[in-house]
Design an enzyme around this catalytic site. Structure first.
Site, PDB file in Angstrom:
ATOM      1  N   ARG A  37       0.806  -1.222   0.000  1.00  0.00           N
ATOM      2  CA  ARG A  37       0.000   0.000   0.000  1.00  0.00           C
ATOM      3  C   ARG A  37       0.839   1.271   0.000  1.00  0.00           C
ATOM      4  O   ARG A  37       0.663   2.125  -0.852  1.00  0.00           O
ATOM      5  CB  ARG A  37      -0.946   0.014   1.202  1.00  0.00           C
ATOM      6  CG  ARG A  37      -1.863   1.230   1.224  1.00  0.00           C
ATOM      7  CD  ARG A  37      -2.768   1.250   2.425  1.00  0.00           C
ATOM      8  NE  ARG A  37      -3.593   0.060   2.514  1.00  0.00           N
ATOM      9  CZ  ARG A  37      -4.449  -0.178   3.502  1.00  0.00           C
ATOM     10  NH1 ARG A  37      -4.560   0.697   4.489  1.00  0.00           N
ATOM     11  NH2 ARG A  37      -5.172  -1.267   3.527  1.00  0.00           N
ATOM     12  N   HIS A  83      -8.463  -3.427  -7.472  1.00  0.00           N
ATOM     13  CA  HIS A  83      -8.161  -2.732  -6.212  1.00  0.00           C
ATOM     14  C   HIS A  83      -9.454  -2.525  -5.419  1.00  0.00           C
ATOM     15  O   HIS A  83     -10.073  -1.452  -5.491  1.00  0.00           O
ATOM     16  CB  HIS A  83      -7.500  -1.380  -6.544  1.00  0.00           C
ATOM     17  CG  HIS A  83      -6.742  -0.761  -5.412  1.00  0.00           C
ATOM     18  ND1 HIS A  83      -5.530  -1.237  -4.978  1.00  0.00           N
ATOM     19  CD2 HIS A  83      -7.022   0.297  -4.615  1.00  0.00           C
ATOM     20  CE1 HIS A  83      -5.083  -0.485  -3.993  1.00  0.00           C
ATOM     21  NE2 HIS A  83      -5.983   0.458  -3.739  1.00  0.00           N
ATOM     22  N   TYR A 127     -17.455  14.041 -13.836  1.00  0.00           N
ATOM     23  CA  TYR A 127     -17.279  15.202 -14.711  1.00  0.00           C
ATOM     24  C   TYR A 127     -15.940  15.202 -15.440  1.00  0.00           C
ATOM     25  O   TYR A 127     -15.826  15.792 -16.504  1.00  0.00           O
ATOM     26  CB  TYR A 127     -17.365  16.497 -13.889  1.00  0.00           C
ATOM     27  CG  TYR A 127     -18.676  16.692 -13.185  1.00  0.00           C
ATOM     28  CD1 TYR A 127     -19.875  16.771 -13.891  1.00  0.00           C
ATOM     29  CD2 TYR A 127     -18.730  16.788 -11.798  1.00  0.00           C
ATOM     30  CE1 TYR A 127     -21.083  16.946 -13.244  1.00  0.00           C
ATOM     31  CE2 TYR A 127     -19.930  16.962 -11.135  1.00  0.00           C
ATOM     32  CZ  TYR A 127     -21.106  17.040 -11.861  1.00  0.00           C
ATOM     33  OH  TYR A 127     -22.299  17.206 -11.216  1.00  0.00           O
TER      34      TYR A 127
END
Length: 746
Positions: A37, A83, A127
């Site tokens: 990670r 993931h 967006y």
């Protein structure tokens, strides 16, 4: 019961001690956080989330030449296939890969609002749109050539690369930051061309000094690294340290003699909005009095305008103060803690990190060469079959037309392999041209030559080094220092630590007249007022003038109380001359029952003579009585029943002391007999049988002792023959001469 068994069956009862079970589980969590990670791999400089994002975009064919796709599509693929974490954290990681002010070489080309250097967040992923940059393509080059291993995804439905093979030094070029369990990493970005030149040197000599090629960090936001070469070398050699980074500030001279400062580059990681807010706070809280205003005139480029309080301000002082008090100078940490090729976390030096990347590139080169050899062998097998078919074309056609099992017959008659026979049967009729036969022979020759070259390459370390340097040279052409993307943005230029500017330099020097009333109200009138009578001074009813003197706004004023405590007032912060002023007790922690003994500028004299009403006193340096807090500083500690009475500045050439008691006895003795202390009771200046000290002053013996005559004449009398009153310090003295003031004060 083992931990594996418990994890497979979490509901099963267990007799394992709680602390043991907890430590085992926390260890698993810690190792997972460190290796999967938070820490980047030294070979490709990526964390798993970044690697999975780029891999998903590659599978969506979002290369630089294609159109953009919604980020929501990319994030959905990443969390669904590779993931399984929160969508917001994945999108945040993707946004950072696209921010030109965060990454030196962005890996994602974003379209839409991806945040800005002011600290504003990106628009929602529904967006925004994105595709890969050429840098990302270079970083992933070789994924189709078996250059790295693949592993199953978390649900076993698909595969993902364990790391990326491309010939781009991403770890050091783009940097990284992360916090794991018990360890962290912080790597600033560097210039890719410098890293590649250093890598070329390491290929020939692993002991080469990489600092001959790498100047220091190269931030996307520019700025100036002001550390010394020795400090930079120490940080890189140990893998731990930091870099002092300053904004780029330029002085612009205006017509008429005025000037202002323009900030065009700010330190890496500093949000422009918070930076300007912090500078504005310095102005509002009067922590930087010489700064008048700050304006943000930025458009695409950064432009922060800083106006001085007046044109008389020294530009260097303002710049130094800004570096000290604001984020125009910051420290970027270096902690080169990464996962090595064995997936083990450790802190590397810059040289070790580059060597780790170079070693990985040789592994990639060999794997790509072996993969190509296998492809060539497969193709040569098919080409050999095609050539046999062309040489025996009529017989092949006859077998196909007449035999029920043409494949087996061809394999037996022409000694073909199964793949060759299958390929011949799948040939199209349009391929049966004479020209095609010539093409096949040319292809066979080219493949055999390439095969021989690859076998030579794999058998020779020297050839591999030569090939690697040639490949790096091509990359240097793309990311060279003369290219728009590759040119160095951060200047490395040693500079001293920003010096602390004294208060006097922070304040505009202006004359003032300080007035203190008998009840302790203080004010400052502009200018040096000579006539302080009549309408010039007004006081509250029952109040009157106590002290008035000329000073400058840059002065520190010393206020002494009768308990021997000294306080410090800033002259520029005194209330204005209009009105009655303010009680001085609001500015300092002066007890209500204490009386003010003296108020004078600290710059009036380097040394002061302090004396209590019992005749004890000493000499003290003015700088030693300056207090830093409202509580003041205890300087004189009078004996029980005594109080501090007098504070007198000592002239530069004064060599004698004159003391007069309430009993009108005058004593003159050398100043050298008075002890110089930082604090205490002092020594006996004059001895009294009754009463105490009335006044004391220092003077130059050759000039004689002067005092004001009574009445309104304004005349002074000077006594040059002081022999009758001269004695050792601590004597009682003799009656003052005729004409000495009746109030027993000089």
């Amino acid at each position: 019961m083992s931990l594996d068994t418990e994890l497979q069956d979490p509901g099963a009862p267990s007799d394992v001690p709680f602390d043991s079970a907890l430590s085992e589980r926390y260890l698993v969590y810690a190792l997972s956080t460190i290796t999967a990670r938070s820490l980047p791999d030294v070979r490709d400089g990526l964390k798993p989330v970044h690697r999975r994002l780029l891999w998903a975009m590659r599978l969506l064919r979002l290369d630089p030449a294609s159109g953009y796709k919604k980020c929501a599509r990319v994030v959905g693929d990443v969390i669904g296939k590779y993931h399984p974490h929160g969508d917001q954290s994945v999108y945040d990681a993707m946004v950072r890969l696209a921010q030109t002010f965060a990454l030196r070489y962005p890996l994602v080309d974003g379209q839409g609002n991806f945040g800005n250097i002011d600290g504003d967040n990106a628009a929602a992923y529904r967006y925004t749109e994105a595709r890969l940059t050429q840098v990302a393509i270079d970083l992933m080059d070789g994924l189709d050539e078996n250059a790295v291993d693949f592993r199953p995804t978390y649900n076993g439905e698909d595969e993902e690369p364990e790391l990326f093979p491309g010939l781009f030094p991403n770890l050091l070029a783009n940097g990284a930051a992360g916090i794991a369990v018990g360890m962290a990493t912080s790597i600033p970005p560097h210039n890719a061309a410098e890293l590649m030149n250093a890598a070329v040197a390491l290929i020939d000599n692993p002991q080469a000094n990489v600092l001959d090629y790498v100047q220091g960090p190269d931030f996307p936001t520019g700025g100036i690294v002001v550390d010394s070469p020795a400090a930079i070398a120490e940080a890189y050699n140990t893998g731990r340290g930091g870099f002092r980074v300053r904004a780029k500030i330029e002085k612009i001279t205006e017509k008429g003699g005025g000037w202002h400062l323009v900030v065009s580059e700010i330190p890496y990681g500093v949000q422009k909005g918070k930076l300007i807010e912090g500078i504005a706070d310095l102005i509002n809280e009067k922590k930087l009095p010489i700064l008048g205003d700050v304006r943000d005139e930025s458009a695409e480029d950064i432009r922060i305008v800083l106006e001085p309080r007046s044109r008389t301000v020294v530009a260097e002082d303002l710049i130094n103060s800004l570096y000290r008090l604001s984020d125009l100078e910051t420290r970027v940490p270096l902690n080169l803690n990464v996962l090595d090729k064995h997936r083990t976390p450790r802190v590397m030096s810059l040289q070790e990190a580059l060597l780790g990347w170079v070693e990985h590139q040789f592994v990639v080169l060999r794997r790509k060469s072996e993969h190509r050899l296998n492809k060539i062998a497969d193709r040569l097998e098919l080409v050999g079959g095609y050539i046999i078919a062309f040489l025996n074309l009529d017989r092949v056609i006859e077998i196909i037309r007449t035999e029920d099992e043409p494949k087996a017959v061809m394999m037996a008659e022409f000694e073909l392999t199964d793949r060759q026979a299958e390929a011949i049967l799948n040939m199209r009729l349009r391929s049966l041209r004479k020209l095609e036969e010539m093409e096949l022979k040319r292809e066979q020759e080219a493949l055999l030559k390439e095969k021989a070259d690859l076998e030579l390459l794999l058998s020779s370390d020297a050839r591999q080094r030569t090939r690697m340097k040639r490949d790096l040279a091509r990359m240097i052409e793309r990311y060279g220092l003369e290219t728009a993307l590759g040119r160095r943005r951060t200047v490395v230029e040693e500079a001293a630590v920003a010096r602390e500017i004294p208060l006097e330099a922070m304040i505009e020097r202006e004359p003032i007249t300080v007035i203190l009333s008998a009840r302790g109200w203080i004010r400052a009138m502009k200018g040096h007022v000579e006539d302080l009578s009549g309408e010039a001074l007004k006081f509250k009813e029952g109040d009157a003038a106590y002290l008035a003197f000329h000073a400058q706004t840059t002065d520190k004023l010393l206020l002494a109380a009768d308990n021997g405590r000294f306080y410090t007032l800033a002259a520029d912060k005194l209330p204005g001359g209009r009105g009655f002023g303010e009680p001085v007790r609001l500015m300092i922690d002066l007890e209500g029952e204490r009386n003010i003994v003296a108020l004078l500028p600290a710059s009036q004299a380097p040394k002061l003579l302090v004396a209590a009403d019992d005749g004890r006193g000493f000499v003290v340096k003015a700088e030693d009585v300056i207090a830093e807090t409202r509580k003041g500083k205890q300087v004189v500690t009078p004996r029980a029943g005594a109080h501090l009475k007098l504070v007198r500045p000592i002239g530069a050439e004064d060599d004698a002391v004159a003391a007069v008691g309430d009993n009108r006895k005058l004593l003159v003795f050398p100043l050298s007999e008075v002890a110089e202390l930082a604090r205490g009771q002092g020594v006996q200046l004059q001895r009294y049988r009754d009463g105490g000290l009335s006044d004391v002053r220092t003077f130059r013996m050759t000039d004689g002792l002067s005092w004001a005559m009574g009445g309104e004449s304004g005349r002074t009398r000077t006594e040059t023959d002081l022999t009758p009153w001269r004695a050792a310090r601590g004597a009682a003295g003799r009656m003052a001469p005729n004409g000495f003031p009746r109030d027993n004060r000089f």
